[in-house]
Every structure is written in C-alpha cells, then in structure tokens.
Design an enzyme around this catalytic site. Sequence first.
Site, mmCIF file in Angstrom:
data_model
loop_
_atom_site.group_PDB
_atom_site.id
_atom_site.type_symbol
_atom_site.label_atom_id
_atom_site.label_comp_id
_atom_site.label_asym_id
_atom_site.label_seq_id
_atom_site.Cartn_x
_atom_site.Cartn_y
_atom_site.Cartn_z
ATOM 1 N N TYR A 1 -14.020 -0.924 2.037
ATOM 2 C CA TYR A 1 -15.178 -1.814 2.186
ATOM 3 C C TYR A 1 -16.285 -1.068 2.948
ATOM 4 O O TYR A 1 -16.526 0.104 2.718
ATOM 5 C CB TYR A 1 -14.784 -3.098 2.905
ATOM 6 C CG TYR A 1 -13.884 -4.038 2.164
ATOM 7 C CD1 TYR A 1 -14.066 -5.428 2.272
ATOM 8 C CD2 TYR A 1 -12.846 -3.599 1.366
ATOM 9 C CE1 TYR A 1 -13.241 -6.317 1.600
ATOM 10 C CE2 TYR A 1 -12.019 -4.479 0.696
ATOM 11 C CZ TYR A 1 -12.218 -5.841 0.823
ATOM 12 O OH TYR A 1 -11.391 -6.719 0.160
ATOM 13 N N HIS B 1 -20.592 -2.936 2.037
ATOM 14 C CA HIS B 1 -19.442 -3.854 2.094
ATOM 15 C C HIS B 1 -18.880 -4.205 0.725
ATOM 16 O O HIS B 1 -18.301 -5.273 0.540
ATOM 17 C CB HIS B 1 -19.788 -5.136 2.862
ATOM 18 C CG HIS B 1 -20.122 -4.909 4.306
ATOM 19 N ND1 HIS B 1 -19.242 -4.328 5.182
ATOM 20 C CD2 HIS B 1 -21.251 -5.186 5.014
ATOM 21 C CE1 HIS B 1 -19.805 -4.260 6.378
ATOM 22 N NE2 HIS B 1 -21.022 -4.765 6.311
ATOM 23 N N SER B 2 -19.047 -3.320 -0.263
ATOM 24 C CA SER B 2 -18.398 -3.580 -1.552
ATOM 25 C C SER B 2 -16.885 -3.474 -1.374
ATOM 26 O O SER B 2 -16.380 -2.652 -0.599
ATOM 27 C CB SER B 2 -18.869 -2.572 -2.597
ATOM 28 O OG SER B 2 -18.702 -1.244 -2.148
ATOM 29 N N ARG B 3 -16.173 -4.328 -2.139
ATOM 30 C CA ARG B 3 -14.723 -4.403 -1.978
ATOM 31 C C ARG B 3 -14.049 -3.296 -2.810
ATOM 32 O O ARG B 3 -13.511 -3.522 -3.881
ATOM 33 C CB ARG B 3 -14.205 -5.779 -2.382
ATOM 34 C CG ARG B 3 -14.790 -6.898 -1.541
ATOM 35 C CD ARG B 3 -13.923 -8.137 -1.528
ATOM 36 N NE ARG B 3 -13.786 -8.774 -2.835
ATOM 37 C CZ ARG B 3 -13.054 -9.864 -3.054
ATOM 38 N NH1 ARG B 3 -12.369 -10.413 -2.055
ATOM 39 N NH2 ARG B 3 -12.991 -10.400 -4.256
ATOM 40 N N ILE B 4 -14.129 -2.079 -2.246
ATOM 41 C CA ILE B 4 -13.490 -0.912 -2.847
ATOM 42 C C ILE B 4 -12.662 -0.239 -1.753
ATOM 43 O O ILE B 4 -13.170 0.049 -0.673
ATOM 44 C CB ILE B 4 -14.522 0.086 -3.400
ATOM 45 C CG1 ILE B 4 -15.415 -0.582 -4.447
ATOM 46 C CG2 ILE B 4 -13.821 1.304 -3.996
ATOM 47 C CD1 ILE B 4 -16.549 0.304 -4.950
ATOM 48 N N GLU B 5 -11.378 0.006 -2.026
ATOM 49 C CA GLU B 5 -10.524 0.596 -0.996
ATOM 50 C C GLU B 5 -9.331 1.297 -1.642
ATOM 51 O O GLU B 5 -9.210 1.379 -2.863
ATOM 52 C CB GLU B 5 -10.038 -0.484 -0.020
ATOM 53 C CG GLU B 5 -9.137 -1.537 -0.639
ATOM 54 C CD GLU B 5 -8.664 -2.557 0.375
ATOM 55 O OE1 GLU B 5 -9.199 -2.592 1.487
ATOM 56 O OE2 GLU B 5 -7.743 -3.326 0.040
ATOM 57 N N ASN C 1 -15.206 2.522 7.202
ATOM 58 C CA ASN C 1 -14.121 1.950 7.991
ATOM 59 C C ASN C 1 -13.002 2.976 7.933
ATOM 60 O O ASN C 1 -12.488 3.293 6.848
ATOM 61 C CB ASN C 1 -13.679 0.622 7.378
ATOM 62 C CG ASN C 1 -12.611 -0.081 8.202
ATOM 63 O OD1 ASN C 1 -12.324 0.316 9.322
ATOM 64 N ND2 ASN C 1 -12.023 -1.120 7.640
ATOM 65 N N ASP D 1 0.823 -1.210 0.000
ATOM 66 C CA ASP D 1 0.000 0.000 0.000
ATOM 67 C C ASP D 1 0.861 1.265 0.000
ATOM 68 O O ASP D 1 0.688 2.145 0.845
ATOM 69 C CB ASP D 1 -0.951 0.024 1.204
ATOM 70 C CG ASP D 1 -1.672 -1.286 1.403
ATOM 71 O OD1 ASP D 1 -2.031 -1.920 0.407
ATOM 72 O OD2 ASP D 1 -1.876 -1.679 2.577
#
Length: 779
Positions: free
Chosen positions: A197, A228-232, A176, A41
């Site tokens: 997320y 809770h979509s997997r976007i970050e 989050n 990251d």
Amino acid sequence: MTNTFSLWGAAAALASALLSTNAAGQAAYTPVAFQNASVHDPSVIRNGNTYYVFGSHLASAKSTDLMKWTQLTDSVSATNPLFLNGSSNVYTELAETFSWAQTSTLWAPDVIRLADGKYYMYYNACKGDSPRSALGVAVANNIEGPYVNKGIILKSGMWGQTSYDGTIYDALKHPNTVDPNVFFDNGGRLWMIYGSYSGGIFIMQMNPTTGMPLAGQGYGKRLTGGNHSRIEGAYVMYSPATQYYYMFTSFGGLDANGGYNMRVARATAPDGPYVDAQGVNMANVKADPAKPLFDDASIAPYGVKIMGNFLFERRIGDAGTGIGTGYVSAGHNSAYYDAATGKHFLIFHSRFPERGEQHEIRVHQMFMNADGWPVVAPYRNTNETAGTVRREFIFGDYMFVNHGKDISATIKKSRMITLNANGSITGAVTGSWTLAGANQVEINLPGSSPFKGVFLVQWDETSKSYVTTFTATSREGVAIMGSRLIPRSDQQVVSAVYEELSLGNTNAVTGDITLPTVAARDATITWTSSNPAVLSNTGKVTSPASDVTVTLTANIAKGSLKAVKQFVVTVRKLGSLVANYAFDGNLADSTGAFRAGTVIGSRIDVAGGSLTYEAGMKGSAAVFNGATGIRLPDGLIASNTYTVAMWLKPAQLTAFTTTFFGARTGDSWISFLPKGHDFVGGASMLWSGTAWYDAGLGMNIPVGQWSHVAFTVKSGAVNVYVNGVKRFSGTNFPNVFTTTNGVFALGVNWWDTPYKGSMDDLRIYGSALTDAEISSIAR
C-alpha cells in the site's frame, strides 16, 4: 421425441462410466493425498530436498513434495522455536522492532541462504492502522532456527520526521517497510523488493556478504504502486526458460471480502522497468490521489491477473461431493523455479468459498505460454508434467472460468462450455480452439485477443479423477481456465441428478426452502407444489394456521430425457415448537416431528459414548460424562429465523467445549460455549465459524447449578439470554442454515473437548421468540 424414463439400470450405467479410464488412461479413483497447513503469506525456500515456507505471525511449514505439509510453528509467542535460544525469545530478540511498530506480532518474512552458509530471515512488523513499520534481518545456522537478530534495516511511518531519502516521510510516496523478498539475480547480485500500500513497491540492492543494503539508496527504487493503492506481497522469480524476471504482486484486500488477486509483470532486469502484457510500465500504476484511500478502480486494469476468486462449481448430479473446488482471496504468493525439472511453482495462501477467514497453503504449477507469460494450472500441484495431450481427450464439456480484471469479492463460478471436435466452442461462451504442438492451446473468444496457454492432465479433488484442463491468458492480461467433466450421456446425467436430488429433512419446515433449478451439465429442474398457497413452486413458505403436508414435484430434464421425483414436506405453523428433547429417560422428540437422538462418542463422527440420566429442571435430565455426545436429526433448523433454548448444569468449564452445535459444513457452524476463547475473556458465548462471529456474554454460566440458556436469530439479528435476561444483542449473525440437511449435535463437535455436565429440556422453535416468551420458558 421426448422420453420419460424409469431409472432401471441407469445407476449401473452411471457407475460404469465413473469407473472407466479417463484422459490420463488411469483409473478415475486413483488416490492422490494432500496434507494441509496454514501459513499466511508463505515465502518459499528449498533446503536440500525439503521446501520450507515462512509467513506472517511467525508461522512456518515444510514439505518434501509440495503436496504434504507439516506445520512447524503457528504464532508469535515466547515459545516459538524460530527465535527460542536459552532465555532469549522473539520478544526479547526483536524488542526494538515491536516497540517501534507498536505491535506484538510480525508480518510476512523471507528467508534466504547467503554465501556464508547461514540463513537470513528478513522479518518485519507493522502497526497495522498506519504504515509505522520496521524491517530487519536475523541470522541462523539452521533453517529452523534459532535466529539471532542483526538489527533493523528500514523503518517507515515516522510522521513529521526525515525519512531515509532525506525528505519528510510521506505515506503517499514513501513505502511501508514490510513484506520483503530477497533474491539473487541472474548475475549473482542480491536484491530486496518490499512494500505494501502506501507509496508502493520498492527495490534496493543488498550486500551479498552482510545481507544488508548497499549504502546511499534511501528507500531504493519504486517499481509500482503509490497513493495508498492496494498493491502488496511483491515477489520476484527469474525464469531461464524465458530469460525474464517476473514480479508477482497481490491487488486488493487480503480478507475474504477483500477481492485479493494475484498479478504479474515482467522485466529484463531485476530492478525493472516491469511491464504488463499490454506493455504498460507498472511504475505508472498507482491510485488516483483525488479519490478516497484504497481506490481499486485506478489499478484494476493493469498487470496480468493470473488468479482471482473462483469456483469450479459442482452441481447436483456431478461426480464427487460438496460445492466444488475454488479459492477466495488467494494471494501473497512466492514462486519457485526448479532448475532440475524446468518446472515453475506458485506458492500462496488462500481462503475458500463458504469457509470464512480460514486459510491454507496451496501450490500450483505454472507454465510459460507462447508469449512468455506464466499461466497457472487450474488445480493444485501433484508434480504433474505437461506432456502430450491427445485431441480425443480434449473434446467434451468443461467447467469454464474467466478471471477478468476486476478487484472484487465476487466469486466467479464456472459456466459450462463444450470444446467440439471441429475446433468450435459452444455453450456459455462461443469461439474456437486449436491445439499446437504437444500441449499448447490457443482459444479465441469474441472481444479479446487470443488466449494462449497449455492443456494438461490434472487431479480434480472434487470428482476424485484425472481430467483434462486448460489455462491461458490474453494480451489484455486476463486469465481463463477450464476443467473437463467426466463424459456422460444425457440419460446418465438425469439419472445422477435424480439420485442426488434431496431437500433434506422436510418433517418440520418453517422457513423458505431453496429449490435448485440448475443441475449437472445445465440440466434443469422445475418444481410444482400441491399447495402453492402454503409452499410455492419457488419454495416460499406462507405460515399456515396449523401444520400442513405438501407434495413438491421435481421435473428433471436434460436434452430429450426427463425424470420426476417427489418430496413430502410438512410445513409447521410459524412460531410453533419445532422439536423438544425433554430427556425424560430417553432421547425422543416429544413433538413427534423428528426421530430420536443417538448417543455418540467424543466427536460427531465417533461411535460409542455412554449417557445417563438424573433429576432435572423438568423431569429427568441427560448427564454427559465428558466423552459422550448426542447426534440429533439433520435439518432441525433450516432457515435464518429460529430459537434454541435449554437448561445447562456444567460440571466443569473448558474453553471451546460446545453444548449445542449446528453446522451446514465443517466451516459453517454455530456453537454455544459455557466457556469461550480469550477474545471474550473466557466468558460464555454464542460462536459462529462462518464469519468468526463472537457473541460474548460477559459472564460464565456457573458450575454445578442449573442455568437456562436461549438464543434467537432473525435474519441476522441475534439475542442471547441467561435465565431469561438478555446478555447479548447484535446484528449480522451469519445465515448458516441455508439447507434442510444441516448437522446437529449436543456436547460434541468435530474438534474440541466434549461437554461434561447435565442438560435438560432442549427446545427449538421456528421463530425468534420475544423477550417475554424467553422469560416464560426460563421458569
């Protein structure tokens, strides 16, 4: 007319072609050097003439050219200098953060320099199995620390309690509080984008003097994601070239099987709305709450996907070595615009094909296409400039990748296409191409709007040459890439395939052989066997009653050119002893199937070493002095069914030290350790680096006395024994030995402290022995 040629002079012709000048007018082997580091990251900041990246787990690195990286820190520890200040360290400084997040590590930070000249690190920690997180800021006078905590800014995961917007915390709509990126907009205002997320990606305005949020914003404004979509991993870059703000995010799961991929949307204001190339407002992109958690199908169609899993696949006969160049789960990027040069850079971490979870920093240049969308250079940055590309350096064969819009662990391998002089595209896909201006490309393929991007000349690490590449994207948000292959005639292709084609060590085959059928430039290879009942034309082995010698004939064809190459294969009876190194005063294989081992130094690739012998369990035993290893013949194991057994008497126990080591590549291997790592409590273990498989035994073989160690593998089922007693049983053990040219050694590998102690009666079987059979050889 079909020609079958002998290979007189063909190798010389091929060498001449490879050493000729290429599209850049430079020698094909002009060296380009990289130095890699691992920072997950990575968030970039330039400080003077040095680029820094800070990432998860308090890892960091620096570079002056975005090519050679120096690792600075690599873990959250009491000695990490980023937070080490006298008696204070990261654990004492961020005690409240760790306590709230119920963790001992940190996630992706961001560092920015504010008007006071100090460096502000926006750190964060998350429990991991829930969005219970804390995000705060620490300040340092020097970019390399030490950082002093100013306090927590935001928290999340306060179940049943009031959140920052005055309502009860709800992970479907609230963020989050992790993965911050803090940036100045074009007007000098300070912003922080963050989230992962949960409720999505949020942005809030910050005080440029204090570095803290302006009051009354709650969690800020949601930009995309939710349910809770997997976007970050959101990151914003402003480009003066287009006057857009670009919001980068990563979709999918970050591990090697997660399908991580980078996407971008753009806006005219820093806080949105951000739209994709189809004009979709990304604020409307979220998971379907009626579906299970982490529903990727709801979000996959949106955003401009700039890179996913791919491999520019090197085939047999292609220039270079290895499998090619590509990435797995590349993502969580930052981006940098260099005002002095007008260049845009994408900085991200990536895993790699056949290398499991190992990750490194990668930097690629980006270019703005005719529609103002970033396109990513296919190969890593060498600080190249997108200058004029001549048409005659564009015509030819290309490795072609279409990244699609899916979120998938599938690696998209390149297919061959040809860009013809008349503007047509033929091969795996058909269409047309045009060159506009100095380097702008437009590619038209059936079923898609035009792909717009650039041609450029780049360094290809696989072929070790400069090649013409293209990168482009469509209005559907799909990216394509191409890499031109070194020009070759059909005769040169067949010659190269002939020279490289190998089946490895075929002296003692017990399992199926992988027979390649496609080679460079779509050349074909067909096979015939002299005894199909034992070894078929497709490489399938049927165990004979006794050892049988079979001839495999490869017929190589490209266009009208053909060549024939033969291989002699000894197929051994299944369950038979494949090799036996008894160490009775020498390193011979008593079965006669393999050559003798070779004494080497402290690493597989280091010469030297000194081996002695002493009385063992069965005759003599080899004595390793702690600076010596044995290189065994390649191809001892070439299937997913085998047994390795040996007697060991360690003189000392050292973590990571290997006894038996086998590898297909430097990232795909197995190793038996008398003393393992901390995750198995230092116990003896069978270890694999392909998927980091830990078979801990719950005990250590003792120092100064003999122990019989054996392990069996059968199609992923693994058992490990000590003195005939099963100490570990598991499934899904990696299939490492998929070729017949695996590398094997005793006492050493490429990295760790060599073995010190004795070893006797190494046996390798072509089957997984039963418990009773293991017990019988352990006596």
